[in-house]
Enzyme design. Sequence first.
Site, PDB file in Angstrom:
ATOM      1  NE  ARG A  94      -4.798  -4.849  11.391  1.00 56.49           N
ATOM      2  CZ  ARG A  94      -6.062  -4.723  10.990  1.00 56.49           C
ATOM      3  NH1 ARG A  94      -6.333  -4.577   9.724  1.00 56.49           N
ATOM      4  NH2 ARG A  94      -7.051  -4.711  11.861  1.00 56.49           N
ATOM      5  CE1 TYR A  96      -5.753  -1.874   1.346  1.00 53.96           C
ATOM      6  CE2 TYR A  96      -4.114  -3.024   2.654  1.00 53.96           C
ATOM      7  CZ  TYR A  96      -5.014  -1.981   2.508  1.00 53.96           C
ATOM      8  OH  TYR A  96      -5.169  -1.063   3.503  1.00 53.96           O
ATOM      9  N   PRO A 134      -5.311   3.206  -1.016  1.00 54.32           N
ATOM     10  CG  PRO A 134      -6.581   1.330  -0.422  1.00 54.32           C
ATOM     11  CD  PRO A 134      -6.321   2.285  -1.557  1.00 54.32           C
TER      12      PRO A 134
END
Lengths: 720, 720
Positions: A283, A291, A387
Amino acid sequence: MPSTSTIKESYTDVLIIGAGPSGYMAALWLARCGIPTRIIDKRSNEIFTGQADGLQSRSLEIFKSFSEDCFDWATMDQAWKVANQMEEICFWSPDEEGELARKSRIPDSIPNISRFTESVIHQGKIEKWFTESIKNFSGGSIEVERPLLPVSIKIDENAKDQQDYAVEVLVRKLDDDLARPEQYGGIANGLYRAFDGDQDKFYNQNIDDADKKDFELIHAKYVLGADGAHSWVRKQLGIDMEGEQTDFVWGVVDIVPITDFPDVRSRCAIHSKDSGSVMIIPRENDMVRLYIQLKEVDRDVETAGDAREFMGNCDDPKAKTKGRIDRSKITPESIINQARESMKPYKLDYTNLTWYTAYQIGQRVSPNFHRHSRVFIAGDACHTHSPKAGQGMNVSMQDTYNLGFKLALVCKGLAKQDILQTYESERIKVARDLIAFDHKFSRLFSGKPMIPNAAMLEGEATGSNMDEFHSVFLHGSRFASGTISDYDNSSLINKVGGATREGHEEDGVFSPLASKVPLGRRLFSDWALGQIDHRPWHFADRLPSDGRFRVVIFPGDVKQYPENMEKLHSFNEPLMAPESFLNRYTPRNAFFNSVIECLVVHASLRNDVEFYGFPEFARRKDYRGRVDYWSIFAGVGKTHNTSTKVDIYSTYGIDKKAGAIMVVRPDGHVAQVSEYTGEGLKQVCDYFSGFMIDQREIAVPEKDVTSYDSDRFEKPRLAV
Amino acid sequence: MPSTSTIKESYTDVLIIGAGPSGYMAALWLARCGIPTRIIDKRSNEIFTGQADGLQSRSLEIFKSFSEDCFDWATMDQAWKVANQMEEICFWSPDEEGELARKSRIPDSIPNISRFTESVIHQGKIEKWFTESIKNFSGGSIEVERPLLPVSIKIDENAKDQQDYAVEVLVRKLDDDLARPEQYGGIANGLYRAFDGDQDKFYNQNIDDADKKDFELIHAKYVLGADGAHSWVRKQLGIDMEGEQTDFVWGVVDIVPITDFPDVRSRCAIHSKDSGSVMIIPRENDMVRLYIQLKEVDRDVETAGDAREFMGNCDDPKAKTKGRIDRSKITPESIINQARESMKPYKLDYTNLTWYTAYQIGQRVSPNFHRHSRVFIAGDACHTHSPKAGQGMNVSMQDTYNLGFKLALVCKGLAKQDILQTYESERIKVARDLIAFDHKFSRLFSGKPMIPNAAMLEGEATGSNMDEFHSVFLHGSRFASGTISDYDNSSLINKVGGATREGHEEDGVFSPLASKVPLGRRLFSDWALGQIDHRPWHFADRLPSDGRFRVVIFPGDVKQYPENMEKLHSFNEPLMAPESFLNRYTPRNAFFNSVIECLVVHASLRNDVEFYGFPEFARRKDYRGRVDYWSIFAGVGKTHNTSTKVDIYSTYGIDKKAGAIMVVRPDGHVAQVSEYTGEGLKQVCDYFSGFMIDQREIAVPEKDVTSYDSDRFEKPRLAV
């Protein structure tokens, strides 16, 4: 509940319930087009850490389309700059000795599918730019009102006129403290929302006791429910969710990792031998999202920690029926411990833990996305899924990017209400494809490794295993990019004359006139040169999201084929006539190009032709005599500063002698391609006559021109 | 004047007098570096229409360097987006029949001299982004204080320590109304400032009568006078301006033209047969700025209007001695009438007149730019010239872009005060070059046409007239771009080992080790790929303006030549040692790379080498164990999404076997190039030991780390 006759009543064209990405995108469109709009949310807080983070190519294209160069504030395209642009995806799995090893490394986004590649940034930043853009577009009149809870909704099914305020929504102002989301431990997390929703919390308050002054009855022409997976609006409409109820459980943490794992700054799929899977999403600001597939590890109680108590084993089909999990047992440490196991022998520690959650969401779609074309649902309210592919925020925003311009056209009285039905037909297909995609894509990251053996990046791919993977991944990435959403024939899409390519049906339907432009999909961008000043533009940047349709005339090479220039001049009279589609659908008090803009992209060298050699319709004067310099482009040549080759005719597959006429919707989707002939022009006329409202008989409204575009010398971009 | 003992006293590291582009740029640097700074202006208004408008390539590069990707607000690089990017310059003059005709059309900026081409936007927008950036960098602590008038200044010449508050400035708070600039007619204009200055207006007030509470005595370590052509600071320092006192008079208007002139959206130089010259500058939002040579037209009193009464004839050498003009006679209509004459037979009308002025400015330079290295002057305060080449705002900002980081280094106690002397030596040369350039460039636009006969764009240039023109224009454009400002040897620049190319002295001085990188000039940018994630970066974007020096090691191809990688590893011990230049000049409480950042750019394919195969100094851990992933680059290869070729070694002329070590100053100028050897490393050490202050003996100050970089997880970019 108080009697409605004694409480405050108000009116708005559109009421949006829920201020997430889906609601924000709708508000952005409506603000851009000057539609009276309100957006409410039941929570009191504005900025989240965590939540969604993935921005796919198409979402970034859409952000760019709301970021015209004349805006001097931090527009939506700031996301592309600030987000971490993920370049690669790396696949790690056990090698022949059972040691974790990098098996392949490929571009994360399919090269050249868009100007923009998949990028990652936390949702709070995106909502900040939404807020700022909506404020700027609306002159400060639209901002999220919170905490406001919808209490009841009523549709007048007999409303005849599309401008009737046919929906009543009773809302209640909440107490700030009541509306603040609960926290578990000191760290922000999404557990409550992921597993329970929080409708009950709000509605279990004894609202009968509330003061009448806390209530308001909002009369709206149209209402959007963008209120998430546990949508109150959806429940009021009596719409179900269809599909599977549960899924494997994945934990999520946002951390700055302390690790010797060498690919922590690439997207990674790590399949350990016995300890499940991890997905790494690098990020912004050195942060990384992990995850982690949470599993019951009977063999090793110590390392699995609390996790074993509530997790289904991923390989166990019964896991799907085990039902809800006990969220109180999920801690950041339990999630990270699981990741540590999967990533051995690499070390994993962290600082700056900022968010965590766990997901156990079903793959479900609603069978309907609206009631009576008056109340709509969008985003998580009508489709939920895992997701892992970073799709949620994107598909949700794209839902309302589809709906928003249609609502604007209808509220302005420019188009018939019927066009609103295309929202469901166009987006339900995408939602169903999404669920199918999620099923397939999940396989790539769950269960036993089905991972290629060789690096793909340098073209070394061999073997059938590789081929299968490549095919799944390629298709998945194309879908996930959001750039191939394909809208079928309707009043707004006309694929007549198009055909699929043999053996490549999934690539879409093409007209032979523009043989590389898939009909019904978004027009991809390439360079063109402004005829007036030679400035290079990404053509998409001349088709911004301002509510206008575009008719793009490609007259071919007007130097080599003088008859092509003659034909263009012969278009002048029909196009300038009062009954022309350029004029009849434009209100009398509006700028000439504020509903439909006509652009010309020729295939001659820019210096071989002169701006004033083109017919007047392409360089019209406004009421003050100011010439429109920005509608004529050279589609071939090269740029001055970088010597970049320009040849948009080749990119689009348009013949430089035959030419073509293209209609592009306000959302950038290609509506129709017709011949560069009088007949082709008539087809454009027919397209618009199918759903637009003739303005010639309509009295000029007294309303002021909206003021949001005053920086452009009062030229409004969408009429009235 | 009140006794100083009874009025408010305060302290700041730097006091900036004057909030124009030059003062803003200084404030931006100081805010970025966390230096206590105040900036005052005697006027009460904040945003101007009109004024300067041209942004040259180097200014846009500088803006970009203050616009790191982690900032989520509208950073300085917004200018590149919002401004009108001027692509071409067109030359118009009479043809053989005496009719005005386009004679040539060439790129306005020299292709590939920079990522950015000349662009135009009004100064008010730029000041908006300055204001916002300064506010964000300083956490809101630095903003322009206005209207504050400096009343007296006193330098303590005996101050020994560079941290002494050696300058006292008495300032007075003015009445808002008093400080508002006068307007002539209803339209904003620059006449008053251009011709009279407004010092007298402010100082003629009887300040003895002022209330003591209106006064403040500011003690500053350093003071900057960025207070314009009529600089009060310069006068207090007793510094003259040398050069010619007057010039031809040019009128300026900002309008949206109504015209059939076909090149109104390009920069144009129009030389009429008998009616003087016009320069067209196409601006943002369809606006156009016209520069018109105003002349006394005895032959045609009617069309010249008022102009004849106060203008010298441009062809009359006596014009230079006619002295001041009567500004009250200059009106927008008189200026536009003159333009109309020049542009015949094309029509010229207008809407949206937003500003006008006239210039009669001398070409002058101050012989000194500072006193005692304590008080400095910059921008118009030390050099004035004609506005025709769009240089004023650019050179002014570049003055303080040079000074700002030096003040920051000195105020922080990182570098010796001596370095401040390089401000004058480096910038006075540029100012003198500017005046020489202005003399030459003016010829291109004034007097009789000296214009090429053939179009140049397609390579058709022939004839000696053309060649002469081409040479003047090319040299002029290179200078005007701001990219070739060349700083001579000093404590901060070491060109030893460099040489000019025979016959190309003006191209600069090159080391054979990096044969295409001019020493002492700004490092031009090209692509490089992040080793950790393959992300493509314009290398300049990894050298942002954050106050740090960079040592860039080019180890060559470390795969093909394993000894090159070995050598890199052999650098680890000396570079990590406490006495290393990386450590000894970095305060003990500061981040390891906050004063000098070490980057590695290798010449192997990125996938042929591993991040962790590089030595530790290039991937250091911070105090929390977080790895620096961002300092190792592959200088060859290609990008994933666009297949752009990357080969920065070729661009810089660095041999892939020999390598090189480059030192880049905080302002992006190349300070030194040395061999990729232990000896070369020692030269880097010697460079820094010449002016940096060893921090090992200095007590750790109690001050907090500045907080402006908390978004980067508290990593400050410049120490202490």
